[in-house]
Design an enzyme around this catalytic site. Structure first.
Site, PDB file in Angstrom:
ATOM      1  N   SER A 110      12.069  -1.464   1.766  1.00  0.00           N
ATOM      2  CA  SER A 110      10.881  -0.687   2.075  1.00  0.00           C
ATOM      3  C   SER A 110      10.935   0.618   1.282  1.00  0.00           C
ATOM      4  O   SER A 110      11.951   1.302   1.284  1.00  0.00           O
ATOM      5  CB  SER A 110      10.838  -0.408   3.571  1.00  0.00           C
ATOM      6  OG  SER A 110       9.758   0.427   3.845  1.00  0.00           O
ATOM      7  N   GLY A 111       9.874   0.935   0.607  1.00  0.00           N
ATOM      8  CA  GLY A 111       9.821   2.173  -0.160  1.00  0.00           C
ATOM      9  C   GLY A 111      10.340   2.024  -1.577  1.00  0.00           C
ATOM     10  O   GLY A 111      10.391   2.982  -2.336  1.00  0.00           O
ATOM     11  N   THR A 115       4.504  -2.236  -3.203  1.00  0.00           N
ATOM     12  CA  THR A 115       3.044  -2.170  -3.117  1.00  0.00           C
ATOM     13  C   THR A 115       2.463  -1.558  -4.388  1.00  0.00           C
ATOM     14  O   THR A 115       1.472  -2.043  -4.931  1.00  0.00           O
ATOM     15  CB  THR A 115       2.648  -1.363  -1.881  1.00  0.00           C
ATOM     16  OG1 THR A 115       3.278  -1.958  -0.761  1.00  0.00           O
ATOM     17  CG2 THR A 115       1.157  -1.376  -1.682  1.00  0.00           C
ATOM     18  N   ASN A 160       9.176   5.532   3.635  1.00  0.00           N
ATOM     19  CA  ASN A 160       8.027   5.458   2.738  1.00  0.00           C
ATOM     20  C   ASN A 160       6.825   6.071   3.432  1.00  0.00           C
ATOM     21  O   ASN A 160       6.511   5.742   4.564  1.00  0.00           O
ATOM     22  CB  ASN A 160       7.777   3.966   2.425  1.00  0.00           C
ATOM     23  CG  ASN A 160       6.654   3.775   1.419  1.00  0.00           C
ATOM     24  OD1 ASN A 160       5.948   4.729   1.071  1.00  0.00           O
ATOM     25  ND2 ASN A 160       6.491   2.554   0.972  1.00  0.00           N
ATOM     26  N   SER A 163       4.031   3.081   3.880  1.00  0.00           N
ATOM     27  CA  SER A 163       4.752   1.821   4.014  1.00  0.00           C
ATOM     28  C   SER A 163       3.825   0.735   4.540  1.00  0.00           C
ATOM     29  O   SER A 163       3.082   0.942   5.492  1.00  0.00           O
ATOM     30  CB  SER A 163       5.909   2.012   4.971  1.00  0.00           C
ATOM     31  OG  SER A 163       6.582   0.810   5.126  1.00  0.00           O
ATOM     32  N   SER A 164       3.875  -0.420   3.874  1.00  0.00           N
ATOM     33  CA  SER A 164       3.034  -1.526   4.343  1.00  0.00           C
ATOM     34  C   SER A 164       3.666  -2.063   5.613  1.00  0.00           C
ATOM     35  O   SER A 164       4.833  -2.445   5.613  1.00  0.00           O
ATOM     36  CB  SER A 164       2.985  -2.634   3.302  1.00  0.00           C
ATOM     37  OG  SER A 164       2.856  -2.092   2.024  1.00  0.00           O
ATOM     38  N   GLY A 390       9.537  -4.935   2.801  1.00  0.00           N
ATOM     39  CA  GLY A 390      10.894  -5.077   2.279  1.00  0.00           C
ATOM     40  C   GLY A 390      11.938  -5.123   3.385  1.00  0.00           C
ATOM     41  O   GLY A 390      11.660  -4.851   4.555  1.00  0.00           O
ATOM     42  N   GLU A 392      14.633  -4.281   5.854  1.00  0.00           N
ATOM     43  CA  GLU A 392      14.611  -3.030   6.612  1.00  0.00           C
ATOM     44  C   GLU A 392      15.832  -2.943   7.539  1.00  0.00           C
ATOM     45  O   GLU A 392      16.100  -3.858   8.315  1.00  0.00           O
ATOM     46  CB  GLU A 392      13.325  -2.985   7.440  1.00  0.00           C
ATOM     47  CG  GLU A 392      12.690  -1.629   7.481  1.00  0.00           C
ATOM     48  CD  GLU A 392      11.265  -1.703   8.033  1.00  0.00           C
ATOM     49  OE1 GLU A 392      10.367  -1.153   7.401  1.00  0.00           O
ATOM     50  OE2 GLU A 392      11.073  -2.318   9.095  1.00  0.00           O
TER      51      GLU A 392
END
Ligand SMILES: Nc1ncnc2c1ncn2[C@@H]1O[C@H](COP(=O)(O)OP(=O)(O)O)[C@@H](O)[C@H]1O
Ligand SMILES: [Mg+2]
Length: 1111
Positions: A110-111, A115, A160, A163-164, A390, A392
């Site tokens: 993540s981050g 994206t 992030n 973050s999605s 991602g 995590e």
């Protein structure tokens, strides 16, 4: 030219190495060093073969400009320095040109920049694919779906700021030309727990903050919202604003994007109403109320908030309030309602908020899909872009069900990566019979199995636990895990029989730990069962279904009481597993392109490269293995046919056609190109090329050769074109020349001909003149000769004539003399014999001859037989005078006799009459000559035939000899009155002209005489014998133009009937007896008044004067 100037290889001006495959020596340290070095120089992209490693720079770099897009467009993958655009270009071109569906798999923590990477890929593809109004609209809609989904599905997290919080897979669809047609978005498991609770330092979904800060006042008022974040329990306050993020501006962007994607205004409004309702749900609070049965019951504390929510989504307040207080359980016709305590009420409230939000999110995705879906049904090419949350790990072991699910998903993606890049590659070498030393790598299939195995996987057990009757809790679930998975090498739990962890204090009792491929993750078991169940009390869904808000109602179809489904809905875990399985299946059908995102530090900071963090990611992403396989293997492979087809133009033997098997063709080709033998290997069906550079070399040569070929084709074509043109021109020129020559020759010929004719004519003229001159000369000569001859002959002739004349004259003279002499001699000798009767005889003979001649001549000259012809031939000899006159008289008499002999009796009578008239009047009366030519007709009136005189004709029985109109002169005034004059055999009558009545009738025997003048007039008097009955009336004085005829007929009739002649008296003065008086009628010559007609006038009692016009 500009393209020629840019660097042409990724080897040029390289910082570190652009492709890890080229790294020397290959070790983790050097790998990291290379990454760091590049990262420090802002080279955030590095290749491992065709895989792109992307380091998150945490700042915007100037490497995504339109110029960069142009630079990477249609270039070979390895041609330029590593870039995400190169990968996007490669994927797009092989989609467009080789008709291979593509997928772009973006993985990383993540981050790490997944994206962003997905957006960069999309924007690149949008920039290079087809243009045009329609295409642009599709592109715009596809790109604008991002801000909408990010607003509702992204949130600030510790890692992030954007973050999605959902997984997203987007299929972009293209037509055969590579123009985008539309797209389909799939979303995976939104992290909905975030709606009601966020970890420290994190935020709820962006849309809540955007709405509160960005919506205009009136909108907020309509939605019953206040701008202040602190008023809402669901919004975490410690990180309500994010650095560098303008929520208000983003709100406008989102609304604009919604509009572009195709949301109607009322749809946007409905969505915002649902968002507000969710936000306000968090503010509902409950208080306990003791019931008679001793149980606590919850009550809504502040009904105002409840009322506003109900107003927003159109629900009766009582219905919602009841749904928060009771729970009805239905099982097999049984319906049991239990009250909820405060805690349960809060649970129900949060469940409703989460469900409402997550269903809204799914609705949004569907709605966007509706807008962006391709309109045509033709075959499409697809490029899938996967941007899934991602891997995590929360440091403090705060990982829950969501992390478990997310990590499971990443585990599966890693599996795909391994499948396709590592295992598949090695297997292919073996399949193709290429010599190959196996490279060990970690296959995470075992971890996937631990989680997803249908019988004893963690998800299966969780489902089992959820469905199991009896008391179920997270603890019982953990116990079960401990039992079943204890033996699994990747599962760790303190309570498991595996004593290894008994003393591991890092592993709390209520947790289990999984050794993911990316590291160990400690999951707190709390909430697993609940989250997996994802329960929403039926009372709540039914309450929502009753809403008059159409969007809310449509989000809860399960609340429809007529469609109650007693079966439990599938668990969240089950659903996710199923959708991940579908996704994997989908991805496996496509050509994968990898982007491996790496996060350089945990602080979202630029320029910081945390070695340990990166090293960890490099390890779990298996990048080293990736490089090793890549290096040991071959960079490029292709089946023989397309390879030969692509490069056959580089070798004479294979160009343009290779007749034998493709493999042999490739062998000949590579040998001919003198490519080092170690650079390639022949597989069973494919050629393997070890080094990318060899491939580039081939490609470059091909490009060059293509240019040469194009030039050749061009050359041949131009040659052909020029030749055809030349030949055509030549032909034309020959034709033109021929025509011109013909024309010129014609002209020349005509000129020569006319000159020749001129010359000829001159010559001929000259010749003719010459001949003419000669002829003339000759003629003159002959003429002269003739003339001379003529003259000569004339002279001679004349001489001769003269001589002959002389001679003749002499002869004649001689003859005359001789005759005279002879006559003289004869007379002298015979005088005595002829003298007595010769004279008499000659005389008689001569007379006889003359008479003969006279009669013959007269016979020929006889005049005509007409008695009036006076001609007579002239007398030839005087002595015939008397004879000639006598002959004339005799002839005339004979002629008259002949003429008379022709007459009939009738004609004779007429001529008799005429003769009579002539005897009476000829030379006596001047009127007579005019009557000679007129025949005597007698009956002029045709009494018997004319119906007018019918009566008269009946009265007169005898034959009418004469009938005519005459004027009877009135003795009183001398004027005439017309009367019919009738003469019959015995009498003469006068009758009225009109009536035909007989006025006087006199027997002919009573007539004595008739008198008339000697003039030209027609007056005559008829005298009657004295003493006869007719005498009483006196004589008749009449006038008629036919006087001669009347008097003649009268005379002749009297003579024939009485045998006595009447007296005819012609005198210019005579007496007429009128009754007793005798009147003298006197004729005078003069001009009477009325011209040429004689007029009678009474002068006195005894004299009537008739004026006769003088002749
Ligand atoms: N290529 C990039 N250039 C600049 N900033 C980037 C880039 N990639 C990522 N970032 C930064 O990192 C943040 C997180 O990236 P994101 O793609 O949202 O991560 P992920 O989706 O992997 O969680 C972004 O908000 C952005 O600020
Ligand atoms: Mg993301």
């Amino acid at each position: 030219m500009s393209k020629m100037e840019v660097k042409t290889s990724l080897l040029d001006n390289m910082i570190g190495v652009g492709d890890m495959v080229l790294l020397e020596p290959l070790a983790e340290e050097s790998f990291l060093e290379n990454l760091k070095k590049r990262f420090d120089h802002n080279e955030i992209y590095t290749y491992i073969g065709s895989v792109v490693i992307s380091m998150n720079p945490y700042r915007s770099l100037p490497i995504y400009s339109p110029e960069k897009v142009e630079e990477y467009r249609n270039r070979n993958f390895y041609e330029l320095s590593p870039h995400i655009f190169a990968l996007a270009d490669e994927a797009y071109r092989s989609l467009r040109d080789q008709d291979k569906d593509q997928c772009i798999l973006i993985t990383g923590e993540s981050g790490a920049g997944k994206t962003e990477a997905s957006k960069l890929v999309m924007s690149y593809v949008a920039a290079v694919c087809g243009k045009g109004a329609e295409v642009n609209q599709v592109k715009e809609q596809l790109l604008q779906s991002n801000p909408v989904l990010e607003a509702f599905g992204n949130a600030k997290t510790m890692r992030n700021d954007n973050s999605s919080r959902f997984g997203k897979y987007m299929d972009i669809e293209f037509d055969f030309k590579g123009d985008p047609l539309g797209g389909v978005i799939s979303n995976y498991l939104l992290e909905k727990s975030r709606v009601v609770k966020q970890p420290r330092g994190e935020r709820n979904f962006h849309i809540f903050y955007q709405l509160l800060s960005g919506a205009p006042d009136d909108m907020l008022k309509k939605l019953n919202l206040e701008r202040d974040f602190s008023k809402y329990n669901y919004l975490s306050l410690d990180s309500a604003t994010v650095n560098g993020v303008d929520d208000a501006a983003n709100f406008r962007t989102v609304r604009n994007a919604m509009q572009i994607v195709g949301f109607m205004d009322d749809e946007t409004q409905s969505v915002l109403e649902v968002v507000s309702a969710v936000l306000k749900l968090g503010n509902i609070e409950f208080k306990p109320e003791s019931r008679v049965n001793g149980l606590d019951e919850s009550r809504v504390k502040d009904k105002n908030e409840l009322k506003e929510i109900c107003e927003l989504i159109g629900i009766e307040q009582a219905v919602l309030e009841r749904a928060f207080s009771f729970r009805t359980v239905e099982a097999k016709q049984e319906k049991v309602s239990t009250t909820l305590n405060v805690a349960q009420a809060y649970y129900a409230r949060d469940a409703l908020a989460k469900n409402l939000y997550s269903r809204l999110f799914s609705w949004l995705v569907n709605r966007i899909n509706e807008s962006i879906k391709a309109q045509t049904k033709t075959r499409k090419k697809v490029m899938g872009v996967l941007d899934i949350y991602g891997f995590e790990i929360f440091e403090n072991g705060d990982n829950s069900f969501e992390q478990f699910i997310i990590n499971y998903c990443n585990e599966k993606l890693q599996q795909i990566f391994i499948e396709l890049t590592l295992r598949e590659e090695q297997e292919e070498y073996i399949r193709e019979g290429i010599e190959w030393t196996h490279i060990d790598y970690f296959n995470n299939a075992i971890i996937c199995d631990l989680i997803e195995n249908n019988t004893n996987g963690i998800l299966a057990m969780l489902d089992e636990e959820c469905l199991r009757p009896g008391t179920v809790s997270d603890e019982t679930f953990l116990e079960k895990l401990n039992q079943i998975c204890a033996g699994h090498e990747h599962f760790e739990s303190r309570m498991s029989k595996n004593s290894k962890f008994l003393n591991d204090h890092t592993l709390p009792h209520n947790c289990f730990r999984i050794q993911h491929y990316a590291g160990k993750v400690l999951y707190r078991v709390e909430g697993f069962v609940d989250k997996n169940n994802d329960l929403l009390y039926r009372d709540l869904s039914q309450a929502m279904w009753k809403a008059s808000h159409s969007l809310v109602k449509s989000l809860f179809p399960d609340g429809n009481p007529t469609k109650i489904n007693l079966k439990r809905p599938p668990t969240a875990g089950f659903q996710f597993k199923a959708s991940v399985a579908t996704l994997m299946k989908n991805l496996l059908t496509k050509n994968p392109n990898y982007i491996r995102c790496i996060k350089p530090n945990d602080k979202k900071a630029t320029h910081i490269f945390t070695d340990s963090l990166v090293c960890h990611q490099v390890r779990y992403l298996g990048l080293m293995e990736n490089v090793r396989v890549r290096r040991a293997g071959y960079a490029f492979r292709q089946t023989y046919e397309p390879c030969l087809e692509r490069y056959k133009m580089l070798c004479k033997q294979t160009w343009p056609h290779w007749r034998g098997p493709a493999r042999e063709g490739v062998e000949v080709l590579l040998k001919d190109l003198q490519i080092p033998r170690e650079e390639y290997s022949y597989g069973r069906s494919k050629i393997f090329i070890r080094n990318p550079r060899t491939l580039f070399h081939l490609e470059d040569q091909r490009k060059q050769r293509l240019q040469d070929l194009a030039t050749l084709i061009q050359k041949i074509y131009r040659g052909w074109k020029c030749r055809t043109r030349f030949l055509l021109m030549k032909r034309s020129q020959v034709t033109v020349a021929a025509w011109y020559r013909r024309y010129a020759q014609q002209k020349k010929y005509q000129r020569i001909k006319s000159s020749a004719i001129v010359v000829q004519s001159y010559i001929r003229g000259w010749k003719s003149r010459k001949i003419l001159r000669e002829l003339k000369y000759q003629k003159r000569c002959t003429e002269a000769v003739t003339t001379i001859a003529a003259y000569w002959h004339g002279t001679q002739a004349r001489r001769e004539l003269k001589r002959l004349k002389e001679e003749a004259r002499r002869k004649h003279a001689v003859a005359v003399i001789w005759a005279y002499w002879l006559g003289l001699k004869v007379r002298r000798d015979y005088r005595k014999f002829f003298r007595a009767n010769a004279g008499k005889k000659i005389y008689e003979f001569t007379i006889q001859r003359i008479m003969q001649k006279y009669f013959l001549e007269l016979k020929n000259k006889m005049p005509s037989m007409s008695p009036i012809d006076k001609t007579w031939p002239a007398r030839p000899y005087l002595f015939l005078e008397a004879t000639h006159t006598e002959l004339r008289r005799i002839f005339h008499l004979w002629r008259c006799k002949k003429y008379r002999d022709q007459f009939t009796e009738q004609k004779k009578a007429i001529y008799d009459e005429k003769l009579e008239a002539s005897e009476m009047f000829k030379d006596k009366k001047a009127l007579y000559p005019s009557s000679v030519g007129q025949p005597f007709q007698g009956d002029y009136l045709e009494i018997s035939k004319n119906p007018k005189y019918q009566k008269l004709s009946t009265l007169v029985e005898e034959k009418i000899i004469l009938a005519d109109i005459v004027n009877k002169i009135n003795r009183a005034n001398g004027k005439g009155a017309p009367r019919i004059f009738l003469l019959t055999k015995n009498s003469f009558l006068l009758a009225d002209q009109k009536s035909g009545q007989i006025k006087s009738s006199v027997p002919l025997s009573d007539l004595t005489s008739a008198s008339m003048s000697a003039q030209t007039d027609g007056f005559f008097a008829v005298r009657v014998k004295e003493g006869t009955p007719a005498a009483a009336k006196g004589d008749f004085l009449l006038s008629s133009d036919r006087l001669i005829e009347i008097v003649t007929k009268l005379y002749r009739t009297c003579l024939s009937s009485t045998k006595e002649k009447i007296n005819i008296e012609i005198s210019d003065e005579f007496l007429v007896q009128f009754k007793q008086d005798k009147v003298c009628v006197k004729f005078v010559q003069g001009s009477p008044k009325n011209g040429s007609v004689a007029a009678c006038k009474r002068k006195n009692n005894r004299l009537l004067e008739v004026a006769v016009p003088s002749p």
